[in-house]
Design a protein around this motif. Structure first.
Motif, PDB file in Angstrom:
ATOM      1  N   TYR A 114       0.325  -8.503 -44.248  1.00  0.00           N
ATOM      2  CA  TYR A 114       0.940  -7.317 -43.660  1.00  0.00           C
ATOM      3  C   TYR A 114       2.464  -7.393 -43.731  1.00  0.00           C
ATOM      4  CZ  TYR A 114       2.549  -9.145 -39.097  1.00  0.00           C
ATOM      5  OH  TYR A 114       3.229  -9.804 -38.093  1.00  0.00           O
ATOM      6  N   LYS A 115       3.019  -8.613 -43.709  1.00  0.00           N
ATOM      7  CA  LYS A 115       4.474  -8.745 -43.846  1.00  0.00           C
ATOM      8  C   LYS A 115       4.913  -8.387 -45.268  1.00  0.00           C
ATOM      9  CE  LYS A 115       5.004 -12.237 -40.247  1.00  0.00           C
ATOM     10  NZ  LYS A 115       5.424 -13.632 -39.927  1.00  0.00           N
ATOM     11  N   LEU A 118       5.069  -4.655 -45.369  1.00  0.00           N
ATOM     12  CA  LEU A 118       6.315  -4.198 -44.749  1.00  0.00           C
ATOM     13  C   LEU A 118       7.500  -4.382 -45.690  1.00  0.00           C
ATOM     14  CD1 LEU A 118       5.883  -5.579 -41.103  1.00  0.00           C
ATOM     15  CD2 LEU A 118       5.648  -3.219 -41.871  1.00  0.00           C
ATOM     16  N   LYS A 119       7.490  -5.502 -46.435  1.00  0.00           N
ATOM     17  CA  LYS A 119       8.580  -5.762 -47.385  1.00  0.00           C
ATOM     18  C   LYS A 119       8.592  -4.696 -48.482  1.00  0.00           C
ATOM     19  CE  LYS A 119      11.750  -8.473 -49.337  1.00  0.00           C
ATOM     20  NZ  LYS A 119      11.917  -7.853 -50.664  1.00  0.00           N
ATOM     21  N   GLU A 122      10.141  -1.651 -47.068  1.00  0.00           N
ATOM     22  CA  GLU A 122      11.591  -1.820 -46.963  1.00  0.00           C
ATOM     23  C   GLU A 122      12.269  -1.614 -48.309  1.00  0.00           C
ATOM     24  OE1 GLU A 122      12.469  -5.581 -45.240  1.00  0.00           O
ATOM     25  OE2 GLU A 122      11.374  -5.178 -43.384  1.00  0.00           O
ATOM     26  N   TYR A 127      11.366   1.636 -42.987  1.00  0.00           N
ATOM     27  CA  TYR A 127      11.245   0.513 -42.069  1.00  0.00           C
ATOM     28  C   TYR A 127      10.196   0.825 -41.010  1.00  0.00           C
ATOM     29  CZ  TYR A 127      15.495  -1.013 -44.355  1.00  0.00           C
ATOM     30  OH  TYR A 127      16.407  -1.397 -45.307  1.00  0.00           O
ATOM     31  N   ALA A 128       9.264  -0.103 -40.837  1.00  0.00           N
ATOM     32  CA  ALA A 128       8.153   0.118 -39.914  1.00  0.00           C
ATOM     33  C   ALA A 128       7.800  -1.187 -39.229  1.00  0.00           C
ATOM     34  CB  ALA A 128       6.942   0.661 -40.669  1.00  0.00           C
ATOM     35  N   GLN A 129       7.177  -1.064 -38.074  1.00  0.00           N
ATOM     36  CA  GLN A 129       6.684  -2.240 -37.372  1.00  0.00           C
ATOM     37  C   GLN A 129       5.370  -1.883 -36.702  1.00  0.00           C
ATOM     38  OE1 GLN A 129       7.839  -5.558 -37.228  1.00  0.00           O
ATOM     39  NE2 GLN A 129       5.759  -5.677 -36.453  1.00  0.00           N
ATOM     40  N   VAL A 131       2.062  -2.206 -34.366  1.00  0.00           N
ATOM     41  CA  VAL A 131       1.876  -2.734 -33.013  1.00  0.00           C
ATOM     42  C   VAL A 131       0.396  -3.007 -32.791  1.00  0.00           C
ATOM     43  CG1 VAL A 131       2.117  -2.276 -30.547  1.00  0.00           C
ATOM     44  CG2 VAL A 131       3.876  -1.480 -32.135  1.00  0.00           C
ATOM     45  N   LEU A 173       0.827   2.415 -35.803  1.00  0.00           N
ATOM     46  CA  LEU A 173       1.966   2.402 -36.726  1.00  0.00           C
ATOM     47  C   LEU A 173       2.739   3.704 -36.603  1.00  0.00           C
ATOM     48  CD1 LEU A 173       3.385   0.932 -39.151  1.00  0.00           C
ATOM     49  CD2 LEU A 173       1.898   2.280 -40.647  1.00  0.00           C
ATOM     50  N   GLU A 220      -3.937  -9.576 -37.951  1.00  0.00           N
ATOM     51  CA  GLU A 220      -2.999  -9.366 -39.050  1.00  0.00           C
ATOM     52  C   GLU A 220      -3.624  -8.512 -40.151  1.00  0.00           C
ATOM     53  OE1 GLU A 220      -3.643 -12.169 -37.587  1.00  0.00           O
ATOM     54  OE2 GLU A 220      -1.750 -12.925 -36.800  1.00  0.00           O
TER      55      GLU A 220
END
Length: 362
Positions: A114-115, A118-119, A122, A127-129, A131, A173, A220
């Motif tokens: 998942y990281k 996100l990359k 980006e 940009y997101a995070q 939860v 999200l 994750e």
């Protein structure tokens, strides 16, 4: 240990020496590999990544060397580092068993964390995070008049909430888009379990039970699944769209790597003909095969061909979808504004022209 047993053991060790085979492939195919991965890695660093990962994940030693190297090439092409190397969780090279091999060597599988998702966002300026919300957090999921979900948090945070994976309630999200708009989505635990049960890899040695990261990293994987689903609604780059089609598959770079290994590179062991029948034979190396497409979990035939087209454009130095569409427009003799609008027949025609162009230029 007897002489015959020693010879048999040495033959098996030499037959399964992925470090040597990968080194041979990198040395003999580097110009073609460099076209795929761009300037993201030098050959010595690519080799170091592969060998370090094999040392940390010994089961990769049993996988076909072509599939292992192909997974690392995919990482480099997308600008992601495998977690086997740095532990950051952007991508994983996993020794999944490939049912297409029917008892032969398995293929390594490329999995984006998942990281890593996100990359990729980006890289597209988004940009997101995500939860993860658990049962005792006191967080409520609501929906506004337009049908957009949002979460409402309590004034006091429950510091004693149980955040064990089995207490996960839903993942959420929310993204503020560059154009000022907003995208929001969620998946409940029930949604995630249904997705896992349908698409997660299973072990034939454990009664067809679910195996892999859905077992060890359920939360994750839930966040990753939610992020991946968002890609179809977001203005992401062509590289990010490519990533979705190759995630959880064995990348097919056999056309780049297959000629690199031949019998001349594999040392032979002289065995007394009278004893030959007693010597166990090492399994014949298997050629990587195209992964079967599955809805959502794996690429469809159209997605596979689109990924191949994009990879071939990247090999020719075409870095953007807009630039690729200029060439596609000429090939199809109609205006094409986005590569993801092509039909399967049109993809076949474009890929055929790209292959022909490469052969003419050789």
């Amino acid at each position: 240990m007897g002489q015959l047993a020693t010879q048999a053991q040495n033959a098996q060790m030499q037959a399964m020496n992925p470090e040597r085979d990968i080194r041979d492939m990198v040395r003999s195919s580097w110009p073609q590999i460099e076209k795929v991965i761009g300037g993201n890695l030098k050959p010595d660093m690519l080799l170091q990544y592969c060998i370090s990962s094999i040392n940390r994940e010994p089961q990769l030693r049993n996988c076909t060397p072509v599939s292992v190297l192909s997974c690392f090439m995919q990482c480099a092409a997308l600008g992601l580092k495998p977690s086997n190397v740095d532990g950051l969780g952007q991508a994983y090279i996993l020794p999944y068993s490939n049912k297409n091999h029917k008892g032969g060597q398995p293929d390594a599988t490329f999995v984006i964390g998942y990281k890593g998702m996100l990359k990729l966002l980006e890289n597209s300026g988004i940009y997101a995070q995500p939860v993860a919300v658990y049962e005792d957090d006191g967080v409520k999921l609501k929906m506004d008049a337009k049908g957009t979900p949002y979460i409402e948090c309590p004034s006091d945070i429950n510091l004693d909430a149980d955040h064990s994976p089995d207490k996960l309630k839903f993942v959420f999200l929310s993204i503020d888009l560059p154009n000022g708009g907003t995208y929001a989505s969620y998946m409940s635990r029930k949604d995630l379990e249904a997705y896992r049960d349908r698409y997660a890899p299973r072990s034939r040695y454990k009664g067809n039970a679910v195996t892999g990261p859905w077992v060890t990293n359920f939360v994750e994987m839930g966040m990753k699944t939610l992020i991946r689903r968002s890609f179809k609604y977001l203005p992401v780059s062509v590289e990010a769209k490519t990533a979705v089609t190759v995630d959880e598959t064995t990348p097919d770079y056999s056309d780049v790597l297959a000629p690199a290994i031949d019998d001349a590179m594999t040392p032979t062991i002289d065995v007394d003909p009278a004893q030959e029948e007693e010597q166990p034979q090492a399994p014949a190396p298997q050629q990587p095969q195209q992964p079967e497409a599955q809805p959502e979990a794996g690429p469809s035939p159209v997605d596979v061909k689109r990924a191949e087209m994009i990879r071939r454009f990247q090999g020719l130095g075409v870095a953007s979808d807009a630039e690729a569409c200029e060439t596609i427009t000429k090939i199809l003799n109609r205006e094409v504004k986005a590569s993801d609008e092509l039909s399967e027949a049109e993809l076949d025609k474009v890929i055929g022209q790209l292959k022909a162009g490469v052969k003419e230029g050789e």
